[in-house]
Scaffold this motif. Structure first.
Motif, mmCIF file in Angstrom:
data_model
loop_
_atom_site.group_PDB
_atom_site.id
_atom_site.type_symbol
_atom_site.label_atom_id
_atom_site.label_comp_id
_atom_site.label_asym_id
_atom_site.label_seq_id
_atom_site.Cartn_x
_atom_site.Cartn_y
_atom_site.Cartn_z
ATOM 1 N N ALA A 1 35.666 43.681 39.497
ATOM 2 C CA ALA A 1 35.485 42.333 38.947
ATOM 3 C C ALA A 1 36.846 41.645 38.918
ATOM 4 O O ALA A 1 37.671 41.906 38.041
ATOM 5 N N LYS B 1 35.324 36.766 36.913
ATOM 6 C CA LYS B 1 35.399 36.634 35.456
ATOM 7 C C LYS B 1 35.657 35.201 34.987
ATOM 8 O O LYS B 1 35.151 34.777 33.952
ATOM 9 N N TYR B 2 36.479 34.475 35.752
ATOM 10 C CA TYR B 2 36.998 33.231 35.168
ATOM 11 C C TYR B 2 36.728 31.954 35.974
ATOM 12 O O TYR B 2 37.122 30.882 35.546
#
Length: 606
Positions: free
Chosen positions: A505, A510-511
């Protein structure tokens, strides 16, 4: 001009070319022919279907017209029908109703005995003999018995040489013409042609619209009392003559069924029809000359899916001319220019139970349509891209759908997008928002999605809805915060990969969503993590690469406001610029020559 008027005009063009059946006849898919002997015995069964494809295709024959058969009453067609009517047999595995299996056959026999009672033609006499003697129990003796079940069957009669179709014999045509003339209904003024004539009580069925009933759906109907007025029944509520009803229905059925080739996967490509979401879209031209060439050109422009390498080369040439706004030529004779004033019609249909809904109807000229398509192609431009031909409408819509399934495309969006493309209006706002939602949901940012986002922003800027343009390829001088932050995010992602390799990941997983919407919450965290990644790169002996990333980060941030480089939120348009900036920077090569271009070659998967 109304839809029905323009369709009647198209029918008259086809009628002049001898390409459509006359009044009282229709083109039907027939699979088998029963060859009768003079005694009425079945001499042979001929398989009329075209072989060579995964599924044999029935032969399209002009036969006495079919009609809708609502309810369970038995209403046979003249000289042809399904095996339940002609031979009294049905596929027991597919039988769902409790109707007597011989009911249809008895109706077929009784009606033909009545219709042909005075016929002295030897072919029709043979048919009468067959109907009087046929026993459904003998069906398994027939050749092709298993394949013929529930298929349309027609009769042939051998008189000396090769067998000929019974419905083509002069005696049969005279009987049918008298029947059609005697069944004409109440006289009235036709709302389509303005002429007085017999009014159609029920209009012919329209076949070939995916999702609609396979037996055909109604384009004009009054099947509920709420649709009627002044005590009138059925077609009398909006009088359309028998001839006009036949003309528009024949024209529409021809548009829906005419193919231009079969691709390598065995799928037919239609000459005058494209599928846009759940809307089946047909188009046709109106011109004394070159109408067919104009339709071929637009078929390629609206659905650039070639069926061969030669056709792909021609399509590319045509689309390049359209994109740069050059005069367009006959696709078969590229040196001959087409008339830009040729009238053009586009009709979007969608199924609605037993009826058809008009999703959109547009009238324009060939010149305007080509100009709008050229604008659309230019708005979609983005570098780099992986397509050899501009993506078709269905390809754009698929990027907005969950799981990439066309069944999940918003039916409203498909119509609005088609309208925006052919009219040059603003793209629907839901196109941008749904594409951004899909990017956030699955994290995939391919060339088509980036192109859709850029097209929405570029068109909005060109039409004055946006104050800033968006670049086609990587532009280090672009100062828009969204674009800059998208580039910065791609650099940070590359630095992470250079330091850690592929991870389960990464920061994009994630962002990406929060970074594109709320940069102030995410970028400080990402920059702190980047220092760790650069340190790891240096410790691995790649000090030059770490220096390059350091410089790239500084260059991307240089255009951001000093002191407060990360805005709390980004508007939807700037979120789109974030995607474009990310796509551009991700596709650029790093100091090591690495490129993370994830563009995907377009395929005809749908």
């Amino acid at each position: 001009m109304t839809i029905l008027q323009s369709l009647v005009g198209y029918y008259e063009r086809l009628e002049g070319e001898g390409a459509v059946p006359p009044v009282g006849y229709s083109s039907e898919k027939i699979s088998f022919a029963l060859v009768l002997a003079a005694s009425g015995d079945v001499e042979d069964v001929i398989d009329l279907r075209a072989q060579g494809t995964k599924r044999p295709e029935p032969k399209v024959l002009v036969v006495p017209a079919s009609f809708k058969r609502p309810g369970t009453a038995s209403n046979p067609f003249f000289l042809w029908d399904k095996t339940s009517y002609v031979l009294g047999v049905v596929d027991a595995a597919k039988k769902t109703s409790a109707k007597d299996p011989l009911q249809d056959h008895r109706a077929f026999v009784e009606w033909h005995l009545e219709m042909l009672s005075e016929a002295d033609d030897e072919g029709l006499q043979a048919l009468l003999a067959f109907l009087r003697r046929w026993d459904p129990a003998r069906y398994p003796e027939l050749r092709h018995a298993d394949e013929m079940l529930d298929q349309n069957v027609v009769f042939m009669f051998r008189s000396g040489g090769a067998p000929g179709f019974l419905h083509d014999r002069p005696a049969a045509r005279r009987i049918w013409a008298n029947r059609v003339a005697s069944s004409n209904g109440e006289q009235g003024i036709c709302l389509v042609t303005g002429e007085t004539g017999p009014v159609a009580r029920l209009h012919p069925a329209i076949k070939g619209v995916p999702g609609a009933q396979t037996s055909g759906a109604s384009f004009v109907s009054f099947n509920l009392d709420a649709f009627t007025s002044y005590g009138k029944e059925q077609g009398a509520n909006a009088p359309v003559s028998e001839r006009a009803a036949h003309a528009y229905a024949t024209a529409l059925n021809t548009l829906l069924s005419k193919t231009r080739g079969i691709d390598a996967k065995g799928r037919p490509h239609y000459a005058n029809r494209v599928q846009i979401g759940d809307a089946t879209t047909v188009f046709w031209a109106e011109a004394e000359e070159d109408a067919g060439a104009a339709e071929r050109m637009m078929s390629w422009a609206l659905d650039p899916s070639p069926t061969s390498e030669d056709e792909e080369a021609l399509i590319r040439t045509v689309l390049q001319k359209i994109e740069v706004g050059r005069p367009f030529a006959d696709p078969d004779e590229l040196g001959r220019t087409l008339d830009p004033e040729t009238r053009f019609y586009i009709l979007g249909l969608s199924p609605n139970a037993a009826r058809l809904s008009v999703r959109f109807y547009l009238q324009t000229t060939l010149g305007d349509l080509a100009r709008r398509l050229g604008e659309h192609y230019r708005d979609l431009r983005i570098e780099p891209h992986a397509w050899t031909l501009p993506p078709a409408l269905w390809r754009l819509l698929r990027e907005t759908a969950a799981q990439g399934e066309l069944d999940n495309v918003s039916p409203v969006l498909s119509g609005e997008l088609a309208r925006a493309i052919v009219t040059g209006r603003r793209y629907p706002r839901s196109l941008l928002s749904l594409t951004l939602i899909r990017i956030r949901a699955d994290g995939e940012i391919n060339d088509v999605r980036a192109a859709i986002v850029r097209a929405c922003l570029a068109r909005d800027y060109r039409q004055g809805f946006e104050q800033e343009d968006v670049p086609v390829s990587l532009d280090p001088g672009e100062t828009n915060p969204g674009y800059r932050l998208g580039r910065l995010f791609a650099i940070l992602e590359k630095a992470q990969r250079a330091a850690l390799g592929d991870v389960n990941a990464g920061i994009r997983d994630k962002y990406f969503s929060s970074a594109s919407a709320n940069p102030a919450r995410v970028f400080p965290l990402l920059l702190r993590g980047a220092q760790d990644h650069l340190g790891k790169i240096r410790s691995s002996g790649k000090g030059g690469l770490a220096h390059w990333f350091d410089q790239a980060i500084g260059e991307a941030m240089a255009g951001l406001p000093a002191g407060k480089p990360f805005p709390a939120t980004l508007s939807m348009a700037d979120q789109g610029r974030f995607v474009v900036g990310y796509y551009h920077q991700r596709s650029a090569r790093t100091a090591t020559g690495e490129s993370d271009d994830a563009t995907a070659t377009l395929t005809d998967e749908a």
